[in-house]
Design a protein around this motif. Structure first.
Motif, PDB file in Angstrom:
ATOM      1  N   ASN A   1      17.496 -82.129  34.379  1.00 12.72           N
ATOM      2  CA  ASN A   1      17.825 -80.853  34.552  1.00 12.72           C
ATOM      3  C   ASN A   1      18.704 -80.593  33.455  1.00 12.72           C
ATOM      4  OD1 ASN A   1      19.084 -78.248  34.646  1.00 12.72           O
ATOM      5  ND2 ASN A   1      19.427 -78.215  36.944  1.00 12.72           N
TER       6      ASN A   1
ATOM      7  N   THR B   1      20.592 -77.944  32.055  1.00 14.72           N
ATOM      8  CA  THR B   1      21.357 -76.740  31.892  1.00 14.72           C
ATOM      9  C   THR B   1      22.968 -77.159  31.842  1.00 14.72           C
ATOM     10  OG1 THR B   1      21.597 -76.846  34.559  1.00 14.72           O
ATOM     11  CG2 THR B   1      19.923 -75.605  33.505  1.00 14.72           C
TER      12      THR B   1
ATOM     13  N   ASN C   1      24.747 -78.562  34.627  1.00 16.81           N
ATOM     14  CA  ASN C   1      24.236 -79.772  35.251  1.00 16.81           C
ATOM     15  C   ASN C   1      24.921 -81.154  34.081  1.00 16.81           C
ATOM     16  OD1 ASN C   1      22.769 -81.538  37.038  1.00 16.81           O
ATOM     17  ND2 ASN C   1      21.380 -82.075  35.091  1.00 16.81           N
TER      18      ASN C   1
END
Length: 128
Positions: free
Chosen positions: A20, A22, A25
């Motif tokens: 992940n 993002t 994250n």
């Protein structure tokens, strides 16, 4: 310098585990990488890190070659061998060693012995 490599290794492991990328994250991964305990009196050398990273890069084409060999040629022999851990290995370098050994399809580290040995399971072609 090797402290930064330890942080990058922790971040790489975090991204491999979460898959992940993002912003949230990334912030969590950087926070965890910085908050995890680390040894300020590092024994590792940049040369050891560069050697381990080079072996990791060499393992990529080796993995493809071994995968094709397993597909097209039967590998029926199995063995467990003990491989010596190189001298002056820190936990980060030991992790990289185990990852590189396990990355190739014909080998996997079964156990790491604290006294300086890797127990490695290998498959190979039948000997004539």
């Amino acid at each position: 310098m090797t402290g930064y490599l330890n942080i990058l290794l922790r971040l790489a492991i975090w991204f491999l585990l979460t898959a992940n990328f993002t912003v949230a994250n990334i912030i969590i991964g950087v926070s965890i990488a910085l908050l995890l305990p680390h040894n300020h009196q590092s024994r590792e050398k940049l040369k050891d890190w560069l050697r381990a990273l080079w072996q990791g890069l060499k393992a990529i084409p080796t993995a493809y070659i071994e995968a094709l060999q397993i597909i097209f040629q039967p590998h029926t022999q199995e063995e467990i061998v003990m491989e010596r851990v190189p001298a002056r290995r820190t936990p980060g370098l030991i992790f990289l060693d185990i990852f590189i050994i396990t990355f190739t399809p014909k080998t996997i580290v079964v156990k790491y012995h604290e006294d300086g040995w890797y127990e490695v399971h290998r498959i190979q072609r039948r000997k004539a």
